[in-house]
Each structure stands twice: as structure tokens, then as C-alpha cells.
Design an enzyme around this catalytic site. Structure first.
Site, PDB file in Angstrom:
ATOM      1  CG  HIS A 154      81.145  75.042  22.931  1.00 48.93           C
ATOM      2  ND1 HIS A 154      80.355  75.378  24.007  1.00 48.93           N
ATOM      3  CD2 HIS A 154      81.847  73.944  23.314  1.00 48.93           C
ATOM      4  CE1 HIS A 154      80.563  74.531  25.003  1.00 48.93           C
ATOM      5  NE2 HIS A 154      81.479  73.649  24.607  1.00 48.93           N
ATOM      6  CE  LYS A 183      84.250  70.620  30.456  1.00 46.45           C
ATOM      7  NZ  LYS A 183      84.568  69.193  30.228  1.00 46.45           N
ATOM      8  CE  LYS A 214      85.412  72.749  27.201  1.00 50.48           C
ATOM      9  NZ  LYS A 214      86.334  71.640  27.473  1.00 50.48           N
ATOM     10  CG  ASP A 242      88.209  71.136  30.168  1.00 48.50           C
ATOM     11  OD1 ASP A 242      89.450  71.069  30.302  1.00 48.50           O
ATOM     12  OD2 ASP A 242      87.560  70.326  29.468  1.00 48.50           O
ATOM     13  CD  GLU A 289      86.904  68.328  32.293  1.00 46.92           C
ATOM     14  OE1 GLU A 289      87.366  67.945  31.204  1.00 46.92           O
ATOM     15  OE2 GLU A 289      85.700  68.453  32.519  1.00 46.92           O
ATOM     16  CG  ASP A 337      89.234  65.232  29.212  1.00 41.51           C
ATOM     17  OD1 ASP A 337      89.118  64.170  28.582  1.00 41.51           O
ATOM     18  OD2 ASP A 337      88.514  66.222  28.955  1.00 41.51           O
ATOM     19  CE  LYS A 365      86.032  64.076  27.330  1.00 39.95           C
ATOM     20  NZ  LYS A 365      86.862  65.184  26.858  1.00 39.95           N
ATOM     21  CD  GLU A 415      82.174  66.839  29.989  1.00 40.63           C
ATOM     22  OE1 GLU A 415      82.275  68.012  30.353  1.00 40.63           O
ATOM     23  OE2 GLU A 415      83.095  66.233  29.411  1.00 40.63           O
TER      24      GLU A 415
END
Ligand code: MUC
Ligand code: MG
Length: 371
Positions: A20, A165, A167, A196, A222, A247, A271, A325
């Protein structure tokens, strides 16, 4: 009075289904920290904290969460009434500064225990849920455009996700925006695309990137800029139609008030870990709502316990404009819940049993437990 007799903290390293790739770290596994609170009535409440890439995302690591809960939280918790979660958390906050992720895991475990004791889901303890299913975005972050498109097609076909989304922030702006543009074109009219940047851009990069992304049909960015650059975020939000989301800078109610005052974003990523718990997350949401800032149900890539806890909170909110998410468990190769969370029709079903409504299978967990 119901006492907390035992505080146990377990770190489990769960592999991810693929690397990831984020701007600040590449994950091959997730370190899940579970806090088990055994009460004198025999009930065990459980909470979870995760972070991303060790110390790459926040100032707490899995190891610091474990040692701090065992060393500093446990003696205080043992003096508390387990049925009075609010007083326990107030006492902890009086003696322990910071440590939001650890506080989140502990508050979750207190509320899970209380919910089990009185037969109510955590969402009811928080004021009551408004919905039973939360729409869930998926993060495409393999680092490769073709692989991302293929992965997106698979989850779209399975009716699991219709918001993606991406990255970015690792490559230069033009290369990143070309990657995003190709994916946005591939899914045009079928799924929405957001990005993001995880704070990786300068103001110049952000200007250039926001324009390119907006032209590609991307709906939201983001944090393009560093978390301290409220002014830059406000200017960007002002100048571009594409939504700008706060964020990393959002670390509880005080920061929410400051960000709202500076208009440093059109949307907030909520979050539970970053906010320092479930109740503080509702406070952050209330500040956003009064400031007309749109809400998004964010994740720190939690496993089943943190994801269920987040779902209970988000289900209580009036309007999650950008959805959620909450896909953490789907990024992991292994499940440590007795019964997995249910994802269907592009969403996550909010569990409705007492407490969190999910249970850890200790045998499954033990296979990944760090010794
Ligand atoms: C973040 O910054 O939003 C959420 C999804 C994902 O892939 O990474 C996280 C963290
Ligand atoms: Mg983010």
C-alpha cells in the site's frame, strides 16, 4: 461498582493484500493494537488503535501505544468505575497528555464493555444511529496505473466500492496527475475519484495539481499541503472548485475549531484515533457542522474492531457528504474477528449487537500476535 481488573494490550501484525503505497510510507502489513479491558462482572471490552508506517504518520507508534497503556493508563483504569466511561476518560485526560490513539483504544474498550453490560450497541450509547449502512470508498494505491484500474474494475464489478481514493505525492506533480487522469478517465460516469497527497506538495505544486486534477474530473484533494499551512489550505479552497479536505491537521476538537476559523478546507476527515476517541470525534463533527464544513468518515486503516467503532460513530452523524473509507479490514489478508464485518451494496453494514457488535477470535489473533 464494576471494576477493571485486567488491562491487556496485544500487537498483531497483519499482512496487507498488496503493498500500500503512500507519500510517506509503503505498507506491507498493518500493526493492529488491541486493548482488552476485563471487568469484575466478567465482561471483556475491546478497543483498537492503529497508525500508518510506524512513526511516519503520527507521533504514536504501535509500540508506544502498548507500553503507555500498560504503564500509565492501566493503574488509573483500575481505580475507575468501568460503567462510567466519561469519568474514566476525564480522569485519564487529567493525568495523561496527548496519546490520542491510545485514548481512543481505551475509550472504545470502555464503551464496548458498557454496551455489552446493558445490551445496547455503542451507537445507542453515543446518542443513536441514523443509518445502518455506510458507503465505503476504496483506496487504489498499488503505485501502478494499470494495476489500479484492474483492481478498481474488480471491486466495482463486485458492487463493493464506487468511490476511489488515489494516494499520490511520491512522484512529481505532472506524473502523479497523469496517473490520476488515466484512472479518472477509465471510471468516468461509473465511480468518483478523489486523491490524498498526504501533505507532500508545496504551495506551487498544489496550485498546479489542483488545476490539473479539477480538469480531470477529480472531486476532492486530501491534504496537499503541510498540516501547519492553514493559510495555504484556505487560499487553495478559495481559488479552486475542487474540494480541499483537512486530515492530518485535524487532531481533536481544538484543532477543529482552529481549522474551521481559518477556513482551512471545505471538508474534514473524521478519524476516531486522530480525534482521541469516539466522543471527541462527535465533538469535531459538531464543530464542522456548525461551520458548514462537509464531513467524511476517515480511517487509519484499522482492523475489524477500530472499523466497527468508527462505524458506530459515523452512523450517528446527520450527513456524511463524502461518505466513508472504512475499508481497513479489506486491505488485510487475515481476519481476527469471529464473524467478519459485512460489506455489501457499496457499503458497510453497521453492526447492531450489544457493544461494538463484533467479537475478537483470540485463536485467529494469536497467529499474528507479536511476541
Ligand atoms: C489517510 O491519510 O487518509 C486512509 C486511507 C488510506 O489508504 O490511508 C489512510 C490515511
Ligand atoms: Mg488522508
Amino acid at each position: 461498582m464494576v471494576r477493571i481488573e485486567q488491562v491487556e494490550v496485544v500487537i498483531a501484525d497483519i499482512p496487507t493484500i498488496r503493498p500500500h503505497v503512500l507519500a510517506m510510507a509503503t505498507m506491507h502489513s498493518q500493526a493492529v493494537v488491541l486493548v482488552f479491558l476485563r471487568r469484575s462482572d466478567g465482561i471483556v471490552g475491546v478497543g483498537e488503535a492503529t497508525t500508518i508506517g510506524g512513526l511516519a504518520y503520527g507521533e504514536e507508534s504501535p509500540e508506544s501505544i502498548k507500553i503507555n497503556v500498560e504503564t500509565y493508563f492501566a493503574p488509573i483504569l483500575k481505580s475507575c468505575d468501568a460503567d462510567d466511561a466519561a469519568s474514566c476518560m476525564a480522569l485519564l485526560s487529567r493525568h495523561i497528555v496527548g496519546n490520542r490513539f491510545a485514548k481512543c483504544a481505551v475509550e472504545t474498550a470502555l464503551l464496548d464493555g458498557l454496551g455489552q453490560a446493558c445490551g445496547l450497541p455503542v451507537s445507542d450509547l453515543l446518542g443513536g444511529r441514523r443509518i445502518d449502512r455506510l458507503e465505503v470508498a476504496w483506496t487504489l494505491a498499488s503505485g501502478d496505473t494499470a494495476t489500479d484500474i484492474e483492481e478498481g474494475e474488480r471491486v466495482l464489478e463486485a458492487r463493493r466500492h464506487r468511490h476511489f481514493k488515489l494516494k499520490i505525492g511520491k512522484r512529481d506533480v505532472a506524473a502523479d496527475c497523469a496517473h490520476v487522469g488515466a484512472i479518472a478517465r477509465a471510471f468516468e460516469g461509473r465511480a468518483s475519484v478523489r486523491v490524498d497527497v498526504n501533505q507532500a506538495w508545496t504551495r506551487d505544486h498544489a496550485e498546479q495539481g489542483a488545476a490539473l486534477l479539477q480538469d480531470s474530473g477529480v472531486v476532492l484533494i486530501e491534504p496537499p499541503l503541510g498540516k501547519a499551512d492553514f493559510e495555504g489550505m484556505a487560499e487553495l479552497a478559495d481559488r479552486h472548485e475542487i474540494a480541499i479536505m483537512a486530515d492530518e491537521a485535524l487532531i481533536g476538537p481544538d484543532s477543529a475549531r482552529q481549522l474551521a476559523k481559518a477556513r482551512a478546507g471545505d471538508a474534514f476527515s473524521l478519524k476516531i484515533t486522530q480525534s482521541g476517541g469516539l466522543v471527541p470525534t462527535l465533538q469535531v463533527a459538531a464543530i464542522a457542522e456548525t461551520a458548514r464544513i462537509a464531513l467524511y468518515g476517515g480511517t487509519m486503516l484499522e482492523g475489524g474492531i477500530g472499523t466497527a467503532a468508527s462505524a458506530h460513530v459515523f452512523a450517528c452523524l446527520p450527513d456524511l457528504v463524502w461518505h466513508t473509507e472504512l475499508f481497513g479490514p479489506l486491505l488485510m489478508t487475515e481476519e481476527f474477528l469471529a464473524e467478519p464485518l459485512i460489506y455489501q451494496d457499496f457499503g458497510l453494514i453497521v453492526p447492531d449487537g450489544p457493544g461494538l457488535g463484533v467479537r475478537v477470535d483470540r485463536n485467529k489473533l494469536d497467529r499474528f500476535r507479536r511476541h
